[in-house]
Design a protein around this motif. Structure first.
Motif, mmCIF file in Angstrom:
data_model
loop_
_atom_site.group_PDB
_atom_site.id
_atom_site.type_symbol
_atom_site.label_atom_id
_atom_site.label_comp_id
_atom_site.label_asym_id
_atom_site.label_seq_id
_atom_site.Cartn_x
_atom_site.Cartn_y
_atom_site.Cartn_z
ATOM 1 N N ILE A 176 7.113 8.883 5.838
ATOM 2 C CA ILE A 176 8.435 9.403 5.472
ATOM 3 C C ILE A 176 9.406 8.258 5.200
ATOM 4 N N GLU A 177 9.373 7.236 6.071
ATOM 5 C CA GLU A 177 10.258 6.080 5.878
ATOM 6 C C GLU A 177 10.032 5.438 4.510
ATOM 7 N N ALA A 178 8.768 5.397 4.068
ATOM 8 C CA ALA A 178 8.432 4.751 2.804
ATOM 9 C C ALA A 178 8.461 5.715 1.626
ATOM 10 N N ASP A 179 8.911 6.962 1.892
ATOM 11 C CA ASP A 179 8.978 7.983 0.845
ATOM 12 C C ASP A 179 7.596 8.230 0.224
ATOM 13 N N ILE A 180 6.569 8.287 1.087
ATOM 14 C CA ILE A 180 5.200 8.555 0.647
ATOM 15 C C ILE A 180 4.818 9.955 1.112
ATOM 16 N N PRO A 181 4.560 10.891 0.205
ATOM 17 C CA PRO A 181 4.177 12.248 0.638
ATOM 18 C C PRO A 181 2.777 12.260 1.239
ATOM 19 N N PRO A 182 2.581 12.934 2.381
ATOM 20 C CA PRO A 182 1.230 13.037 2.968
ATOM 21 C C PRO A 182 0.289 13.778 2.020
ATOM 22 N N VAL A 183 -0.946 13.342 1.956
ATOM 23 C CA VAL A 183 -1.965 13.963 1.108
ATOM 24 C C VAL A 183 -3.073 14.501 2.012
ATOM 25 N N PRO A 184 -3.308 15.812 2.014
ATOM 26 C CA PRO A 184 -4.319 16.398 2.915
ATOM 27 C C PRO A 184 -5.692 15.743 2.776
ATOM 28 N N GLU A 185 -6.073 15.374 1.541
ATOM 29 C CA GLU A 185 -7.399 14.769 1.326
ATOM 30 C C GLU A 185 -7.544 13.410 2.010
ATOM 31 N N TRP A 186 -6.438 12.824 2.398
ATOM 32 C CA TRP A 186 -6.478 11.504 3.034
ATOM 33 C C TRP A 186 -6.410 11.586 4.562
ATOM 34 N N MET A 187 -6.514 12.779 5.111
ATOM 35 C CA MET A 187 -6.479 12.958 6.567
ATOM 36 C C MET A 187 -7.842 13.469 7.023
ATOM 37 N N ALA B 227 -7.914 7.574 -9.081
ATOM 38 C CA ALA B 227 -6.476 7.833 -8.945
ATOM 39 C C ALA B 227 -6.122 8.396 -7.571
ATOM 40 N N MET B 228 -7.109 8.978 -6.875
ATOM 41 C CA MET B 228 -6.874 9.580 -5.557
ATOM 42 C C MET B 228 -7.459 8.746 -4.421
ATOM 43 N N ARG B 229 -8.028 7.612 -4.775
ATOM 44 C CA ARG B 229 -8.722 6.810 -3.770
ATOM 45 C C ARG B 229 -7.720 5.987 -2.952
ATOM 46 N N PRO B 230 -7.756 6.066 -1.620
ATOM 47 C CA PRO B 230 -6.815 5.275 -0.821
ATOM 48 C C PRO B 230 -7.097 3.779 -0.929
ATOM 49 N N THR B 231 -6.035 2.991 -0.760
ATOM 50 C CA THR B 231 -6.183 1.533 -0.737
ATOM 51 C C THR B 231 -6.120 0.989 0.690
ATOM 52 N N ALA B 232 -5.799 1.860 1.642
ATOM 53 C CA ALA B 232 -5.741 1.451 3.047
ATOM 54 C C ALA B 232 -6.216 2.608 3.915
ATOM 55 N N ALA C 142 -7.735 -2.138 2.759
ATOM 56 C CA ALA C 142 -7.268 -2.547 4.091
ATOM 57 C C ALA C 142 -7.773 -1.544 5.123
ATOM 58 N N VAL C 143 -8.186 -2.051 6.270
ATOM 59 C CA VAL C 143 -8.639 -1.193 7.377
ATOM 60 C C VAL C 143 -7.963 -1.680 8.655
ATOM 61 N N THR C 144 -7.419 -0.738 9.424
ATOM 62 C CA THR C 144 -6.808 -1.096 10.706
ATOM 63 C C THR C 144 -7.375 -0.200 11.810
ATOM 64 N N GLY C 145 -7.294 -0.683 13.054
ATOM 65 C CA GLY C 145 -7.758 0.075 14.201
ATOM 66 C C GLY C 145 -6.658 0.268 15.225
ATOM 67 N N HIS D 151 0.836 -1.208 0.000
ATOM 68 C CA HIS D 151 0.000 0.000 0.000
ATOM 69 C C HIS D 151 0.870 1.256 0.000
ATOM 70 N N ARG D 152 0.442 2.245 -0.790
ATOM 71 C CA ARG D 152 1.104 3.547 -0.791
ATOM 72 C C ARG D 152 0.096 4.695 -0.698
ATOM 73 N N ARG D 153 -1.153 4.402 -0.898
ATOM 74 C CA ARG D 153 -2.207 5.418 -0.719
ATOM 75 C C ARG D 153 -2.929 5.083 0.583
ATOM 76 N N ILE D 154 -2.408 5.672 1.669
ATOM 77 C CA ILE D 154 -2.859 5.318 3.013
ATOM 78 C C ILE D 154 -3.533 6.530 3.655
ATOM 79 N N ALA D 155 -4.804 6.392 3.994
ATOM 80 C CA ALA D 155 -5.569 7.468 4.629
ATOM 81 C C ALA D 155 -5.614 7.251 6.134
ATOM 82 N N ALA D 156 -5.919 8.316 6.868
ATOM 83 C CA ALA D 156 -5.975 8.244 8.330
ATOM 84 C C ALA D 156 -7.269 8.863 8.839
ATOM 85 N N LEU D 157 -7.899 8.186 9.790
ATOM 86 C CA LEU D 157 -9.052 8.721 10.511
ATOM 87 C C LEU D 157 -8.561 9.054 11.908
ATOM 88 N N THR D 158 -8.485 10.336 12.226
ATOM 89 C CA THR D 158 -7.874 10.747 13.486
ATOM 90 C C THR D 158 -8.753 11.751 14.211
#
Length: 360
Positions: free
Chosen positions: A215-226, A249-254, A282-285, A188-195
């Motif tokens: 940052i470790e995975a060189d994935i830039p944060p995307v505001p739409e995914w937060m 193209a903007m839809r998260p996979t996790a 993928a969904v995690t808690g 996964h590289r398109r990872i969204a967060a529910l915070t």
């Protein structure tokens, strides 16, 4: 004629029957010494034979202690369960009882003036020996007041970096870092967060680990995914609907939820839209609450050692009361464990057997 109550057995009578000194009996009853198994068994047999119970009133007068610990927490909203709080309370009560203490619970009042007055009354009346705090936030007025009064306390959680006080905390940042590393390993590289909202201290800690993983995975944060909001299923549900309706193209996979309640809402939304959770998305808690292993699919989550935290909080405070001259303020961080299940892998996982809330 009124009957005289039965005479209470004394510590010296227990000692005489067990064939040891009364000091030894006292130390055994308070868990302050380890003796040969035969000797301890003889002492406990004498305690039972004489029906001995400690005279807490006399002990309190001698030590000038109430042997009561106050615990202040933020009550759960009506209609919402909080298994984390339940587990914490049970562990603290048990740990306190083992050392001859009681736990006095009272709510964290929203009005700072009323809150300060409640603390002042408990301290000045001598009703409590110390406090345990939870739901700690930045600029927490309870911490400032107790530091000002120089009154013993231990907190479950950190506050402002400049505040120096004894605390125990779960390393939520490390827990979230483990989640992101796991998802990246799954491709996964398109990872969204529910915070939670920005002012949440716990949320800020977990976000730091989430961003570190990106940052470790060189994935830039995307505001739409937060997505930020209240940590309840309804928010997780609505936020996930928005995320999964983004252009392909903007839809998260996790989707990484910062607690299990939001994750449950996310699972429901994804399934309603026709996604296979674990395979398509993928969904995690976070928290590994009891329901996590019974969802369909079972939920990948971060397990917090809450029972251990409760025990450590009580033992840390009592050690501070017993030896104030050698106790220094510091924060003890405990690393949580990532429990991987089908919601992030698509693979069936066995029901884990080592959770304290496992139901038959």
């Amino acid at each position: 004629m009124a009957m005289n109550p039965q005479k209470r057995a004394t510590l010296k009578e227990v000692a005489r029957l067990a064939g040891v000194s009364y000091q030894t009996v006292s130390k055994v009853l308070n868990g302050q010494v380890q003796l040969p198994e035969v000797t301890e068994a003889r002492i406990w047999e004498a305690v039972r034979a004489l029906n001995y119970t400690p005279n807490h009133t006399a002990r309190s007068l001698r030590s000038r202690r109430s042997h009561t610990i106050a615990y202040c927490w933020a009550p759960t909203a009506t209609g919402q369960a909080n298994p984390i709080l339940d587990e914490l309370l049970q562990s603290m009560v048990q740990a306190a009882e083992q050392q001859g203490y009681y736990l006095l619970c009272f709510p964290n009042l929203p009005d700072p003036n009323r809150q300060r007055e409640a603390y002042r009354e408990l301290i000045d009346s001598g009703r409590v020996d110390g406090f345990i705090l939870s739901s700690v936030e930045y600029e927490d007025p309870r911490i400032l007041y107790l530091m000002e009064r120089r009154f013993p306390f231990v907190a479950f959680g950190r506050s402002n970096p400049e505040y120096q006080f004894p605390s125990i905390d779960i390393d939520g940042g490390m827990g979230m870092l483990k989640v992101v590393r796991h998802l990246v390993e799954r491709g996964h590289r398109r990872i969204a967060a529910l915070t939670w909202p920005p002012e949440s201290r716990v949320g800020a800690n977990r976000i730091s680990g989430f961003l570190q993983g990106l940052i470790e995975a060189d994935i830039p944060p995307v505001p739409e995914w937060m997505e930020r909001g209240e940590g309840v299923p309804s928010f997780g549900y609505q936020a996930t609907l928005r995320l999964l309706k983004l252009p392909e193209a903007m839809r998260p996979t996790a989707i990484v939820a910062f607690n299990d309640a939001m994750a449950l809402g996310a699972v429901r939304a994804a399934q309603q839209l026709g996604y296979r959770v674990g395979s398509d998305i993928a969904v995690t808690g976070f928290d590994d609450t009891p329901i996590a292993r019974y969802t369909l699919p079972p939920l990948t989550s971060v397990r917090q050692p809450i029972w251990e935290v409760g025990e450590r909080l009580v033992n840390r405070l009592i050690a501070l009361l017993d030896h104030p001259e050698i106790s220094s303020p510091y924060c003890e961080l405990i690393e949580p464990e990532l429990i991987i299940r089908a919601s992030s892998t698509g693979e069936e996982t066995p029901l884990d057997q080592d959770h304290p809330y496992l139901y038959p």
